[in-house]
Design an enzyme around this catalytic site. Structure first.
Site, PDB file in Angstrom:
ATOM      1  N   VAL A 104       6.658  40.484  42.639  1.00  0.00           N
ATOM      2  CA  VAL A 104       6.982  39.013  41.528  1.00  0.00           C
ATOM      3  C   VAL A 104       7.604  39.613  40.905  1.00  0.00           C
ATOM      4  O   VAL A 104       7.928  40.847  40.247  1.00  0.00           O
ATOM      5  CB  VAL A 104       5.278  38.803  40.368  1.00  0.00           C
ATOM      6  CG1 VAL A 104       5.902  37.937  39.349  1.00  0.00           C
ATOM      7  CG2 VAL A 104       4.148  38.126  41.264  1.00  0.00           C
ATOM      8  N   CYS A 105       9.201  39.162  40.030  1.00  0.00           N
ATOM      9  CA  CYS A 105      10.008  38.916  39.289  1.00  0.00           C
ATOM     10  C   CYS A 105      10.672  40.475  39.754  1.00  0.00           C
ATOM     11  O   CYS A 105      11.666  41.107  41.183  1.00  0.00           O
ATOM     12  CB  CYS A 105       9.270  39.708  37.676  1.00  0.00           C
ATOM     13  SG  CYS A 105      10.637  40.146  37.257  1.00  0.00           S
ATOM     14  N   THR A 106      10.375  41.632  38.570  1.00  0.00           N
ATOM     15  CA  THR A 106      11.445  43.418  38.824  1.00  0.00           C
ATOM     16  C   THR A 106      10.754  43.970  40.020  1.00  0.00           C
ATOM     17  O   THR A 106      11.004  45.082  41.037  1.00  0.00           O
ATOM     18  CB  THR A 106      11.857  44.062  38.188  1.00  0.00           C
ATOM     19  OG1 THR A 106      10.131  44.032  37.681  1.00  0.00           O
ATOM     20  CG2 THR A 106      12.791  43.109  37.056  1.00  0.00           C
TER      21      THR A 106
END
Length: 319
Positions: A104-106
């Site tokens: 998720v995300c970074t």
């Protein structure tokens, strides 16, 4: 199906919603169908971690004692941008053993640092896509989609996109009705298609510096059903078509045609989500002209025809 172990990796500087969003989806599935998912969390040393919002999360175990999971969830956050080398080493060793490797995300930065995204298509939060592509040139970074699945590896954009991806995985395991029930409980849509853009066309494009071009941008957004050919827009800006096309791309970061396509798609999506207008009327007011033209645009951009998109985004209210 056999019970799947979901392991969420925790570290200092993790984004709390990157963890809790997907975990709530899998927990909802477990409540709905007991014995489906076993959820565990782990940090490097088994110690509590402090999230970017200041919340403290207490893991179940240290990573060294964690079971090899069926779903390995690597959330993002400020701490994921410069991950602890020990975390990268653990993910490099254990990631390939997971049936599904999810970020998720970074969290995608952690996977990339471990070499697990090399040669794969991936995404992350739009603000960090350029950085991911620059630091890891072997990764095919796509900044547009909400999430990307490449084999057993799935990467998602920022924050709430992790919920979309988790719902997609639950739908794959338990069917649409189960995922829909969970989405209703969480009061979220089921579900944004993975290749839906992370943000709207006006936000995706830069605002032009010159007023004639800014006025053209406003005109496109306010009148998607108008004649939006390059020739017509150039006349509005009092420029030659060639000069207009060159200036528009230089100042907004995308061609006039690309901008028009995204605005029309977004307009049609909003009408499908928020109104009961018919497909034919929506195709006309969104500038497609015919339902077939709109259908082709939806299939190309979202992988679903308008009627199916509406069905997913406007579920019947719970009795």
């Amino acid at each position: 199906m056999a019970q799947r172990t979901v392991l969420a990796v925790l570290y200092d500087g993790v984004q709390s919603l990157d963890v809790t969003g997907p975990v709530e989806v899998f927990a909802g599935a477990e409540l709905l169908a007991p014995g489906t998912y076993r959820i565990r969390t782990a940090s490097l040393d088994g110690a509590p971690v402090r999230t970017t919002s200041g919340l403290t999360l207490v893991p179940d175990a240290p990573l060294a004692a964690a079971p090899d999971p069926d779903v390995l969830l690597v959330p993002g956050g400020a701490g994921g941008l410069r991950p602890d080398p020990r975390l990268v080493d653990w993910v490099r060793e254990h990631g390939p053993r997971a049936g599904r490797l999810v970020s998720v995300c970074t969290g995608a930065t952690v996977l990339a640092a471990a070499g697990l995204l090399d040669g794969r298509r991936a995404t992350t939060h739009w603000a960090y896509c350029d950085r991911l592509a620059r630091d890891h040139p072997a990764v095919e970074v796509d900044p547009d989609p909400v999430y990307v699945r490449d084999g057993h590896v799935a990467t998602s954009a920022g924050v709430t996109a992790g919920i979309d991806l988790a719902l997609a995985l639950v739908e794959e395991d338990l069917g649409r009705d189960a995922a829909l029930t969970i989405a209703r409980h969480l009061v979220v849509f089921l579900r944004r298609p993975g290749n839906q853009a992370q943000f709207s066309a006006p936000l995706a494009a830069q605002t032009a510096r010159r007023e004639p071009l800014r006025e053209v941008q406003r005109h496109i957004v306010e009148h998607p059903d108008a004649d939006l050919s390059v020739e017509s827009l150039a006349a509005r800006a009092r420029l030659s078509p060639r000069h207009f096309a060159r200036a528009f791309r230089a100042e907004t970061g995308m061609t006039p045609g690309r901008y028009v396509d995204r605005v029309r798609l977004e307009h049609a999506r909003r009408l499908l989500e928020d109104t009961t207008d018919g497909i034919e009327e929506i195709s006309r007011t969104s500038g497609y002209g015919t339902p077939e033209a709109m259908r082709r645009a939806f299939l190309k951009a979202l992988g679903a025809p308008p009627a199916e998109y509406r069905r997913r985004f406007r579920p019947a209210p719970t009795p």
